[in-house]
Design an enzyme around this catalytic site. Sequence first.
Site, PDB file in Angstrom:
ATOM      1  N   GLU A  60       9.774 -20.163  49.661  1.00 29.32           N
ATOM      2  CA  GLU A  60      10.947 -19.315  49.467  1.00 29.32           C
ATOM      3  C   GLU A  60      10.591 -18.013  48.765  1.00 29.32           C
ATOM      4  O   GLU A  60       9.576 -17.927  48.077  1.00 29.32           O
ATOM      5  CB  GLU A  60      11.997 -20.048  48.619  1.00 29.32           C
ATOM      6  CG  GLU A  60      12.535 -21.307  49.262  1.00 29.32           C
ATOM      7  CD  GLU A  60      13.502 -22.042  48.367  1.00 29.32           C
ATOM      8  OE1 GLU A  60      14.545 -22.515  48.873  1.00 29.32           O
ATOM      9  OE2 GLU A  60      13.226 -22.158  47.154  1.00 29.32           O
ATOM     10  N   LYS A  74      10.135 -13.322  43.400  1.00 29.79           N
ATOM     11  CA  LYS A  74       9.285 -14.503  43.209  1.00 29.79           C
ATOM     12  C   LYS A  74       9.047 -15.186  44.545  1.00 29.79           C
ATOM     13  O   LYS A  74       9.991 -15.439  45.294  1.00 29.79           O
ATOM     14  CB  LYS A  74       9.926 -15.497  42.235  1.00 29.79           C
ATOM     15  CG  LYS A  74       9.025 -16.710  41.984  1.00 29.79           C
ATOM     16  CD  LYS A  74       9.508 -17.577  40.825  1.00 29.79           C
ATOM     17  CE  LYS A  74      10.706 -18.398  41.197  1.00 29.79           C
ATOM     18  NZ  LYS A  74      11.054 -19.366  40.115  1.00 29.79           N
ATOM     19  N   ASP A 167      12.873 -42.807  36.159  1.00 25.89           N
ATOM     20  CA  ASP A 167      12.185 -42.233  37.312  1.00 25.89           C
ATOM     21  C   ASP A 167      11.836 -43.359  38.262  1.00 25.89           C
ATOM     22  O   ASP A 167      11.531 -44.482  37.828  1.00 25.89           O
ATOM     23  CB  ASP A 167      10.911 -41.500  36.876  1.00 25.89           C
ATOM     24  CG  ASP A 167      10.424 -40.503  37.919  1.00 25.89           C
ATOM     25  OD1 ASP A 167      10.199 -40.907  39.077  1.00 25.89           O
ATOM     26  OD2 ASP A 167      10.275 -39.317  37.578  1.00 25.89           O
ATOM     27  N   GLY A 231      18.025 -30.609  40.442  1.00 24.11           N
ATOM     28  CA  GLY A 231      17.106 -30.910  41.537  1.00 24.11           C
ATOM     29  C   GLY A 231      17.505 -30.437  42.918  1.00 24.11           C
ATOM     30  O   GLY A 231      16.648 -30.270  43.783  1.00 24.11           O
ATOM     31  N   ASP A 233      17.928 -28.373  45.961  1.00 19.66           N
ATOM     32  CA  ASP A 233      17.361 -27.076  46.356  1.00 19.66           C
ATOM     33  C   ASP A 233      17.178 -26.960  47.862  1.00 19.66           C
ATOM     34  O   ASP A 233      16.481 -26.085  48.339  1.00 19.66           O
ATOM     35  CB  ASP A 233      16.018 -26.832  45.655  1.00 19.66           C
ATOM     36  CG  ASP A 233      15.060 -28.006  45.779  1.00 19.66           C
ATOM     37  OD1 ASP A 233      15.291 -28.863  46.645  1.00 19.66           O
ATOM     38  OD2 ASP A 233      14.100 -28.067  44.999  1.00 19.66           O
ATOM     39  N   SER A 298      22.732 -26.215  38.803  1.00 17.28           N
ATOM     40  CA  SER A 298      21.633 -25.267  38.597  1.00 17.28           C
ATOM     41  C   SER A 298      20.718 -25.252  39.818  1.00 17.28           C
ATOM     42  O   SER A 298      19.918 -26.166  40.015  1.00 17.28           O
ATOM     43  CB  SER A 298      20.842 -25.667  37.347  1.00 17.28           C
ATOM     44  OG  SER A 298      19.709 -24.851  37.173  1.00 17.28           O
TER      45      SER A 298
END
Length: 353
Positions: A60, A74, A167, A231, A233, A298
């Site tokens: 990206e 970025k 996890d 997480g 995305d 986020s």
Amino acid sequence: MLLTAEEIRLIVDKIGRDQVMRRIIEQLTTDLRCSFEGAPFTSPSRSGFEREMPARGVLEWMPHRRAGDSATVKLVSYSPANPDEFRLPTILGTIARVDDLTGRTTVLADALLLTALRTGAASAIASRVLASPESHVVGVVGTGAQSVTQVHALSLLFPITQVLAWDTVPAHLASFANRVAFLGLDVRPATPQDLLSQADIICTATSVGVGAGPVLPDRGWKEHLHVNAVGADLIGKTELPRALLDAALVFPDHREQATSEGECQQLPPHQIGPSLDELCARPEAFQDAIDRLTVFDSTGFALEDHSALDVFVEAAEELGLGTDLAFECRPQDPLDPYSRHLDAGGSPDSLRA
């Protein structure tokens, strides 16, 4: 100025992890407030390529422009197989800054640590507005690299005493306590249901696949729980159950981007609250949210990267770090690309491009 990974880590060592994180939190808060108040900032949604198997992930680019000053771009990759298959971080990237007047590149920096730091800082900033100021138990779902800076940033703003972690990869969970040992907190494993029932703040930062979520149960949370969902995305990738989102006040970092690839994918527009810049500019307007279930969606956007890079460039100048590198074309005759190049002082030098 070239800021390599080693120079960035040297800056952190010399200034200190806490101070670097505090600087990023402060800079990002200021920039978000200025953005809401009408500063000439532009941060379009990121774009890129989605990679299928065997190289699952994304490549990206994330741009941010401050008109009349500079632009930051970025290039970042998300490759969840990296840690196990290649001994590389899941997220890798490079940040470039160009002068807005001339287009000349002024900074080139490794983006790995900056990305983790600014993501943790963004969660802490949202939590400062939305979470109970007495929050002392943090839950973590996904104990990869992002989890370290999530907990670190929160520990600087809240009286955190305990971290509960989960996890699906046992080795990641087993090493998590050592990776956050510098914080001096009580860290212990716990189930996702335990996290919901005991944590005041939960951070989800997983590599769950598209359509494979949620990573938390759909009931049993504390009334005042705040969740930083980090997480998601990819289009179709989400971490939180719809029932939790329906019960919560949901605030995205970047509304357009979050509705495309964040938790807000699951919600109709009327259920999506103000963005992070408004939270920073008008925190008093959201005081009632502290006693409610809240979610910070986020997805990460380039204003955050620009702010973090500002902090590291300033720190590099303070410490005399960073490498000056002349790599752009500076021909003696700007209309003749074949003419001899000039060095930084304006004298003819050997060809370089």
